[in-house]
Scaffold this motif. Structure first.
Motif, PDB file in Angstrom:
ATOM      1  N   UNK A   1       0.848  -1.225  -0.005  1.00  0.00           N
ATOM      2  CA  UNK A   1       0.080   0.154  -0.175  1.00  0.00           C
ATOM      3  C   UNK A   1       0.757   1.288  -0.016  1.00  0.00           C
ATOM      4  N   UNK A   2       1.952   1.081   0.745  1.00  0.00           N
ATOM      5  CA  UNK A   2       2.693   2.221   0.650  1.00  0.00           C
ATOM      6  C   UNK A   2       3.455   2.822  -0.591  1.00  0.00           C
ATOM      7  N   UNK A   3       3.210   1.879  -1.677  1.00  0.00           N
ATOM      8  CA  UNK A   3       3.781   1.996  -2.960  1.00  0.00           C
ATOM      9  C   UNK A   3       2.796   2.805  -3.785  1.00  0.00           C
ATOM     10  N   UNK A   4       1.427   2.959  -3.201  1.00  0.00           N
ATOM     11  CA  UNK A   4       0.275   3.677  -3.870  1.00  0.00           C
ATOM     12  C   UNK A   4       0.292   5.054  -3.524  1.00  0.00           C
ATOM     13  N   UNK A   5      -0.286   5.922  -4.061  1.00  0.00           N
ATOM     14  CA  UNK A   5      -0.673   7.061  -3.736  1.00  0.00           C
ATOM     15  C   UNK A   5      -2.164   6.896  -3.240  1.00  0.00           C
TER      16      UNK A   5
END
Length: 470
Positions: free
Chosen positions: A103-107
Motif C-alpha cells: 500500500x505504501x507504494x500507492x498514492x
C-alpha cells in the motif's frame, strides 16, 4: 436508429468490437434504456454497412459482457450491468489484498481516518501503564453494561459540560456499531427511513440489511434540500432520518445552524427521530464554521447522537459513544448487549485517563494544525492541476474532497478507479455512496489523511492524465 450510427476507426480493432463498445456506451449513458430491444441483425448491418456476421458477433460479445440478453424468437435486448454489487466487492477486495508494504507504494486517496503516524504512541503507552498500575487485573475485566463509568463521566464533563447524566452515555465499539445497534433497536421491516444523497456506504448497508424503505434527499452546500425532504415527510410516515452533521461523508458538506433548527422542528411536527453521526467535527479549518451539534440544539429529545473516537484517534482503538432519547434508551442498551456485551475495558480506562489529563485536547489541536495545512495544499493543487477536469466545493474541514467529473469527459468514476489503480493511485468512486449506484458515476472522493504533500501532487497529476487520455 441515428444513435446507432458509428464512424469506424481505421485501426486493427475489429468492427464487431467497435460496434459492441459503442452500444455499451449508449447503454451506460442511458441513450439505450435497460430492457430496450436492440435493432435486428439485418437492420443494423444495413445501417452500418457491414455483413450480418459482424452484428451477430457484436451482439454475442454484449451478451458475454452482461450488456445484452437474447430472447428466442423475439430478438436481443439491452441489459444494464449491475455495477454496485460487483464493483463494491472488487473495491473492497482490492483494499483488503494490499498489505501495508504494498500500500505504501500507492498514492492512497481512500483513507477516511487520521494517519497512524500522528498517533501519540509514547503518551498513550504511559497512560496504559498508569491504568494497569492503578487498577491491576480489574482493568482487564468486563465493566458495567453501559461502559466504564469513569469514561462516561469524562465524556459528560469534557465534551458536554456536565449537561448530561452518566446514564445518558452508552459506550460502543465505534460509529458503525452505533448505527447498527440503533437500527436493530428501532427499525423493522418496511419501516421508512430518510438518508442523505449521497451518504456513508456503511450506513446504507445497515439499513438495507434491516429491509427498510430508504428515501434519499440530495445534499446541498448547507445540508439536505428541505423542500424535497418535506415532500417525503408529507407523503410517508418516517421513522428516522440518518445524517452526518459535519463534513458529511462523502460530500464534505456541513449543516448550517438555521437548517439544523428547521430539521429539529420538522422532527417534532412530523414525529420522526434523527440519527446524528457526528463525523470529524474536531477538524474545522474554516473559522466561519461554528460547532454546534443537532443534539446540543435538541429540546424535544429527538436526536440519537453517535460519536466515534476511532476516526480521529486510531482505528484500532474501537471506541465511541451514543446518547439516546429516554424513550429508546433501554431498547438500545439491550441491542448493544446482544451485539458484544462490552467494549474493551483496558482501552476505555486508558482513553478516559488520556482525556482527563488533557492529552486528548493537545492531540486534537496538533492534528488540526497538521491537517489544516494539508487540506489547503490539496485544495490549491486540485484547482491548479484538475481545474478544467472537475468541479468541487471546498468543505472547510474534514479529511476529504468530493469531486465531480466534468460533463465533457467520457470516463466515469469506475473507469477512473481502474485506470488509476494500474498507475499506482487509489481513489473512491461515488457509486459506493448511492442507493442507486449509477447516480454516483460522475463523482469520486479523494481523502488526504494518508498522503504526504509530495504524493498529493503526484497522485493528482496521474488522475489528470487519466482524465485527459479520454
Amino acid at each position: 436508429m441515428d444513435k446507432y450510427n458509428l464512424n469506424f476507426k481505421l485501426d486493427e480493432v475489429p468492427k464487431y468490437i467497435q460496434i459492441s463498445k459503442h452500444i455499451k456506451k449508449l447503454i451506460d449513458s442511458d441513450f439505450i434504456e435497460d430492457g430496450e430491444k436492440l435493432p435486428s441483425i439485418r437492420k443494423l448491418s444495413d445501417l452500418l454497412g457491414v455483413n450480418n456476421d459482424t452484428i451477430i458477433n457484436a451482439y454475442k460479445r454484449l451478451q458475454v459482457e452482461g450488456y445484452a440478453v437474447q430472447k428466442v424468437g423475439s430478438g436481443t435486448y439491452a441489459k444494464r450491468k449491475e455495477i454496485s454489487r460487483n464493483f463494491k466487492k472488487d473495491y473492497s477486495d482490492t483494499l483488503k489484498k494490499l498489505s501495508p508494504s504494498i500500500l505504501n507504494q500507492y498514492v492512497d486517496f481512500t483513507g477516511e481516518t487520521a494517519s497512524s503516524e500522528f498517533f501519540p504512541v509514547s503518551t498513550f503507552k504511559m497512560v496504559i501503564n498508569e491504568v494497569l498500575d492503578r487498577d491491576g487485573a480489574e482493568a482487564l475485566t468486563y465493566q458495567e453494561l453501559l461502559g466504564y463509568e469513569g469514561l462516561r463521566n469524562n465524556i459528560n464533563k469534557y465534551f458536554w459540560n456536565n449537561k448530561l447524566s452518566t446514564e445518558d452515555v452508552l459506550i460502543v465499539s465505534g460509529a458503525q456499531q452505533g448505527i447498527d445497534i440503533v437500527s436493530k433497536a428501532l427499525l423493522n421491516v418496511n419501516d421508512n427511513i430518510i438518508v442523505e444523497k449521497p451518504t456513508y456506504s456503511g450506513a446504507l448497508s445497515v439499513f438495507k440489511g434491516r429491509r427498510t424503505n430508504i428515501y434519499e434527499v440530495p445534499m446541498l452546500q448547507d445540508g439536505i434540500d428541505l423542500n424535497q425532504f418535506e415532500k417525503i415527510l408529507k407523503k410517508n410516515k418516517i421513522k428516522c432520518f440518518y445524517l452526518m452533521s459535519y463534513f458529511q461523508n462523502p460530500t464534505g458538506m456541513t449543516y448550517s445552524l438555521s437548517k439544523k433548527k428547521e430539521i429539529l422542528d420538522m422532527a417534532e411536527y412530523y414525529d420522526f427521530y434523527i440519527i446524528e453521526d457526528d463525523y470529524l467535527s474536531e477538524l474545522i479549518y474554516d473559522e466561519n464554521i461554528e460547532y454546534k451539534s443537532f443534539k446540543a440544539m435538541d429540546d424535544s429529545d429527538r436526536v440519537i447522537y453517535i460519536k466515534s473516537f476511532s476516526k480521529i484517534f486510531l482505528p484500532g482503538i474501537r471506541i465511541g459513544y451514543l446518547i439516546a432519547p429516554v424513550k429508546f434508551r433501554e431498547s438500545i442498551q439491550n441491542s448493544k448487549v446482544n451485539s458484544d456485551i462490552s467494549t474493551s475495558s483496558l482501552m476505555q480506562r486508558a482513553l478516559s485517563l488520556y482525556i482527563e489529563k488533557g492529552f486528548w485536547r493537545e492531540h486534537i489541536t496538533s492534528l488540526k494544525d497538521i491537517y489544516a495545512n494539508r487540506y489547503k495544499y490539496m485544495e490549491d493543487k486540485i484547482m491548479q492541476i484538475l481545474c478544467d477536469k472537475v468541479c468541487f466545493n471546498s468543505p472547510g474541514g474534514g479529511l476529504n474532497f468530493y469531486l465531480q467529473i466534468d460533463s465533457s469527459s467520457k470516463v466515469n468514476s469506475i473507469d477512473l478507479f481502474y485506470k488509476c489503480k494500474e498507475s499506482g493511485v487509489l481513489l473512491t468512486p461515488g457509486v459506493l455512496f448511492h442507493k442507486y449506484p449509477k447516480e454516483g458515476e460522475e463523482y469520486f472522493r479523494l481523502g488526504f489523511s494518508q498522503v504526504s504533500n509530495e504524493k498529493i501532487e503526484k497522485g493528482l497529476n496521474i488522475i489528470n492524465n487519466m482524465l485527459k487520455s479520454e
